[in-house]
Every structure is written in structure tokens, then in C-alpha cells.
Design a protein around this motif. Structure first.
Motif, mmCIF file in Angstrom:
data_model
loop_
_atom_site.group_PDB
_atom_site.id
_atom_site.type_symbol
_atom_site.label_atom_id
_atom_site.label_comp_id
_atom_site.label_asym_id
_atom_site.label_seq_id
_atom_site.Cartn_x
_atom_site.Cartn_y
_atom_site.Cartn_z
ATOM 1 N N MET A 137 0.848 -1.191 0.000
ATOM 2 C CA MET A 137 0.000 0.000 0.000
ATOM 3 C C MET A 137 0.886 1.244 0.000
ATOM 4 O O MET A 137 1.788 1.372 0.813
ATOM 5 C CB MET A 137 -0.918 -0.001 1.231
ATOM 6 C CG MET A 137 -1.995 1.063 1.194
ATOM 7 S SD MET A 137 -3.063 0.979 2.669
ATOM 8 C CE MET A 137 -3.683 -0.696 2.553
ATOM 9 N N GLU A 138 0.607 2.147 -0.936
ATOM 10 C CA GLU A 138 1.399 3.355 -1.082
ATOM 11 C C GLU A 138 0.536 4.587 -0.842
ATOM 12 O O GLU A 138 -0.688 4.563 -1.037
ATOM 13 C CB GLU A 138 2.010 3.421 -2.487
ATOM 14 C CG GLU A 138 2.903 2.228 -2.829
ATOM 15 C CD GLU A 138 3.371 2.285 -4.268
ATOM 16 O OE1 GLU A 138 2.965 3.222 -4.994
ATOM 17 O OE2 GLU A 138 4.127 1.387 -4.675
ATOM 18 N N GLN A 160 -1.511 5.570 -3.832
ATOM 19 C CA GLN A 160 -2.769 4.834 -4.007
ATOM 20 C C GLN A 160 -3.887 5.436 -3.152
ATOM 21 O O GLN A 160 -5.041 5.537 -3.590
ATOM 22 C CB GLN A 160 -2.569 3.369 -3.629
ATOM 23 C CG GLN A 160 -1.694 2.584 -4.591
ATOM 24 C CD GLN A 160 -1.442 1.181 -4.080
ATOM 25 O OE1 GLN A 160 -0.897 1.007 -2.993
ATOM 26 N NE2 GLN A 160 -1.862 0.179 -4.852
ATOM 27 N N ASN A 173 -5.497 1.391 -12.476
ATOM 28 C CA ASN A 173 -4.577 0.337 -12.047
ATOM 29 C C ASN A 173 -4.212 0.470 -10.567
ATOM 30 O O ASN A 173 -4.065 -0.533 -9.857
ATOM 31 C CB ASN A 173 -3.310 0.372 -12.898
ATOM 32 C CG ASN A 173 -3.574 -0.053 -14.328
ATOM 33 O OD1 ASN A 173 -4.534 -0.787 -14.608
ATOM 34 N ND2 ASN A 173 -2.748 0.421 -15.258
ATOM 35 N N ARG A 213 -7.243 -0.744 -8.577
ATOM 36 C CA ARG A 213 -7.385 -2.195 -8.715
ATOM 37 C C ARG A 213 -6.330 -2.920 -7.874
ATOM 38 O O ARG A 213 -6.628 -3.911 -7.198
ATOM 39 C CB ARG A 213 -7.251 -2.597 -10.181
ATOM 40 C CG ARG A 213 -7.467 -4.103 -10.401
ATOM 41 C CD ARG A 213 -7.364 -4.505 -11.850
ATOM 42 N NE ARG A 213 -8.452 -3.926 -12.638
ATOM 43 C CZ ARG A 213 -8.259 -3.016 -13.600
ATOM 44 N NH1 ARG A 213 -7.033 -2.589 -13.872
ATOM 45 N NH2 ARG A 213 -9.286 -2.548 -14.267
ATOM 46 N N SER A 214 -5.106 -2.416 -7.903
ATOM 47 C CA SER A 214 -4.027 -3.018 -7.106
ATOM 48 C C SER A 214 -4.334 -2.910 -5.617
ATOM 49 O O SER A 214 -4.084 -3.843 -4.842
ATOM 50 C CB SER A 214 -2.701 -2.322 -7.426
ATOM 51 O OG SER A 214 -1.665 -2.795 -6.602
ATOM 52 N N LEU A 215 -4.918 -1.772 -5.207
ATOM 53 C CA LEU A 215 -5.274 -1.573 -3.804
ATOM 54 C C LEU A 215 -6.367 -2.550 -3.386
ATOM 55 O O LEU A 215 -6.312 -3.142 -2.293
ATOM 56 C CB LEU A 215 -5.733 -0.120 -3.594
ATOM 57 C CG LEU A 215 -6.011 0.338 -2.168
ATOM 58 C CD1 LEU A 215 -4.770 0.201 -1.291
ATOM 59 C CD2 LEU A 215 -6.482 1.808 -2.185
ATOM 60 N N GLU A 216 -7.360 -2.736 -4.262
ATOM 61 C CA GLU A 216 -8.452 -3.672 -3.960
ATOM 62 C C GLU A 216 -7.935 -5.099 -3.852
ATOM 63 O O GLU A 216 -8.357 -5.858 -2.972
ATOM 64 C CB GLU A 216 -9.519 -3.567 -5.048
ATOM 65 C CG GLU A 216 -10.300 -2.254 -4.992
ATOM 66 C CD GLU A 216 -11.308 -2.122 -6.124
ATOM 67 O OE1 GLU A 216 -12.380 -1.540 -5.911
ATOM 68 O OE2 GLU A 216 -11.010 -2.616 -7.236
ATOM 69 N N GLU A 217 -6.999 -5.462 -4.716
ATOM 70 C CA GLU A 217 -6.439 -6.813 -4.675
ATOM 71 C C GLU A 217 -5.644 -7.035 -3.393
ATOM 72 O O GLU A 217 -5.705 -8.120 -2.785
ATOM 73 C CB GLU A 217 -5.537 -7.033 -5.895
ATOM 74 C CG GLU A 217 -6.308 -7.118 -7.205
ATOM 75 C CD GLU A 217 -5.385 -7.221 -8.409
ATOM 76 O OE1 GLU A 217 -4.142 -7.124 -8.212
ATOM 77 O OE2 GLU A 217 -5.898 -7.372 -9.543
ATOM 78 N N GLU A 218 -4.930 -6.017 -2.973
ATOM 79 C CA GLU A 218 -4.144 -6.131 -1.752
ATOM 80 C C GLU A 218 -5.040 -6.270 -0.530
ATOM 81 O O GLU A 218 -4.750 -7.039 0.401
ATOM 82 C CB GLU A 218 -3.234 -4.904 -1.602
ATOM 83 C CG GLU A 218 -2.340 -4.926 -0.368
ATOM 84 C CD GLU A 218 -1.434 -3.716 -0.266
ATOM 85 O OE1 GLU A 218 -0.803 -3.536 0.798
ATOM 86 O OE2 GLU A 218 -1.350 -2.929 -1.245
ATOM 87 N N LEU A 219 -6.154 -5.523 -0.503
ATOM 88 C CA LEU A 219 -7.076 -5.560 0.627
ATOM 89 C C LEU A 219 -8.032 -6.748 0.557
ATOM 90 O O LEU A 219 -8.611 -7.160 1.570
ATOM 91 C CB LEU A 219 -7.881 -4.260 0.674
ATOM 92 C CG LEU A 219 -7.081 -2.967 0.954
ATOM 93 C CD1 LEU A 219 -7.969 -1.742 0.759
ATOM 94 C CD2 LEU A 219 -6.521 -2.989 2.370
ATOM 95 N N GLY A 220 -8.243 -7.273 -0.650
ATOM 96 C CA GLY A 220 -9.176 -8.390 -0.814
ATOM 97 C C GLY A 220 -10.625 -7.962 -0.767
ATOM 98 O O GLY A 220 -11.509 -8.768 -0.435
#
Length: 293
Positions: free
Chosen positions: A1-2, A5, A34, A37-44
């Protein structure tokens, strides 16, 4: 997480659209898409409902947003505080002083520092020089002012000022009429000094020993004001920096011949990262001082 983001996430929520968020952020729309989407994937979890014309937060997204707002506020506050410290509009200078901290040169330096940086809080810690050296080594204080020399490679120093020492006695004392005094003239006198662990006291004793003369030490006191009170009451004499006694109407001061002086230095831990507040204090000293190792 950045952090990037999180910034993109809050902007999409505010703009209600990935495209408009990208425009406001001056980045491409795929970059925003992107990142989210990357944040959602990291959080599930899914943060935005994309089935409608506008991007709206899901229930999970609303919970996440409330925490992100606190995080971003904390980051902003931290950056502002660091900026204030760097620009000397905030901060604390922790400075160690011995009981001789009221000497003219020290007081004038503190006054100059306060005038130059009025928003810096100055916290003074008054101890004997041995305790101040230990406090520096343990990073409990930023700087300390006491008499040189120390000869400890773990400490660096900058010369502050040299001040003449004088004999002070009651105006009823027989010595008060003398124009000058040698240390040998004090052999039969009763002396009032700071405690044994004070460098200033040790320097005076060494000077007496070199003159092959040592008066009887009658009183020890941690406070210069107490010493002056005892001297004024006729309990003995003392040797103090001139600026600490020159304006005291109850005391007589007599110069020493040959002269005896005290040189104070500002000390700090060698190799230690100093705060901007401490560096600013040293910069003021450097205008009239010279460095020592």
C-alpha cells in the motif's frame, strides 16, 4: 500500500469518476484505474461500485475511506511539523548548564538565540558538569555548557567565552580594601565553593595547589546564590566569575594577580545528529567562537 494509491482513492471518491479523478491529478486514467485495482487486490475487497455511471463507494469502501482520511491527515500534520522544525518556527532546544549558567556570556547568548528564534522553546537542565557529560552521551540533552577542558573524544566542543575570576568577600571583611590578591594571600581564609564534582571547583583547587597554597574549605553549596549569601553574611570568601558578582552591592570583588580565568565551551556528542534548533545555537556561537575536538 502506497500513499499515492490512497491519494488516488480519495480523489476518485471525491470526483465520482476515474476519468475526472485522473484529470484533477494530472495523470492518465489507466494509472488511476490500475492503482485502485491493485489496492483492492491487496485488501481483498471491492472499494468502488462500478456498475453505475458514477463510481460510488461500497460498504467496505466507506469504512476504508474513514480510516484513510485519518491517515492522510496525520501525514499532512507530520509534514507540516517537520517543515516547522526545519525552518525553526517550532521545536525545543534542551540545553545543559552548570550552577555557573548565569554568567554574562551564557545569558547573552541565550538572549540572542531567543531573539533570533522566538518560536523555539528552550529547556534548561541544571546539573554539575559530570552529569551533563553523561546526559550528552545518553542523548538526553542536545547541548551543554561547562568549563573546558574535558578531553573526551566522545564529545566535541565550541569555545563560548572566557571570563576573569575574582575574589569576593563581605564588605566588612579585611580583604575588601585590597586592589589585587594572589592565591597565596588567601592561605588563612575560609573558602566557600561549589561541590567537588564541579569542574570549576577542581580548576580552582589545581590553581591553589600550583601556588602551593590551599585555604580551608568551610562550605560547599550547589547554588551560586547560596554561596553569595554566605559570603555576604561573613561566613567566608569565594572565587567566582566576575559577571556573577559585579552588580551585587553586598559583596566586594578583588581581582587576582596573576589573573585566573574560566573558559566555557558548548559541548555535544561527537557524530550525533543534531536538531535544527541545536545547529542554530551552534551557528550563533561560531560567529565569535572557535572549534575544539
Amino acid at each position: 500500500m502506497e500513499i499515492r494509491q490512497l491519494e488516488y482513492f480519495l480523489m476518485v471518491r471525491e470526483a465520482g469518476s476515474f476519468t475526472r479523478a485522473a484529470e484533477r491529478l494530472y495523470v492518465s486514467q489507466p494509472a488511476v484505474t490500475n492503482a485502485i485495482r491493485s489496492l483492492e487486490e491487496e485488501l481483498g475487497i471491492q472499494l468502488f461500485d462500478r456498475s453505475q455511471k458514477f463510481a460510488t463507494l461500497t460498504a467496505e469502501g466507506r469504512i476504508f475511506a474513514s480510516h484513510v482520511e485519518k491517515i492522510m491527515h496525520g501525514i499532512t500534520t507530520t509534514v507540516e511539523e517537520i517543515h516547522a522544525l526545519k525552518n525553526l518556527t517550532s521545536g525545543v532546544l534542551t540545553l545543559g548548564l552548570t550552577p555557573l549558567g548565569g554568567m554574562r556570556s551564557i545569558v547573552h547568548q541565550l538572549q540572542a538565540y531567543h531573539l533570533a528564534f522566538p518560536d523555539i522553546q528552550i529547556s534548561l537542565r541544571e546539573e554539575d558538569s559530570g552529569c551533563l557529560q553523561q546526559a550528552l552521551l545518553e542523548d538526553k540533552i542536545d547541548l551543554a555548557i561547562f568549563a573546558m577542558p574535558v578531553g573526551n573524544p566522545a564529545l566535541s566542543s565550541l569555545e563560548l567565552a572566557t571570563e576573569e575570576l575574582v575574589v569576593c568577600c563581605s564588605r566588612r571583611h579585611p580583604l575588601h580594601r585590597r586592589n589585587t590578591l594572589a592565591l597565596t594571600d588567601l592561605a588563612g581564609e575560609e573558602l566557600i565553593l561549589l561541590p567537588k564534582n564541579c569542574l570549576y571547583r577542581q580548576n580552582i583547587i589545581e590553581a591553589f595547589e600550583q601556588a602551593e597554597s590551599l585555604p580551608r574549605i568551610l562550605f560547599e553549596a550547589r547554588s551560586v546564590q547560596t554561596i553569595k549569601g554566605l559570603v555576604a553574611a561573613g561566613c567566608g570568601i569565594s572565587i567566582l566569575p566576575e559577571s556573577l558578582v559585579e552588580d551585587d552591592g553586598e559583596l566586594a570583588t578583588i581581582p587576582l594577580e596573576p589573573p585566573l580565568s574560566l573558559t566555557n565551551c558548548v559541548f555535544w556528542k561527537t557524530g550525533h545528529h543534531l536538531s535544527h534548533a541545536a545547529e542554530a545555537f551552534l551557528d550563533l556561537i561560531k560567529k565569535g567562537g572557535s572549534p575544539h575536538a
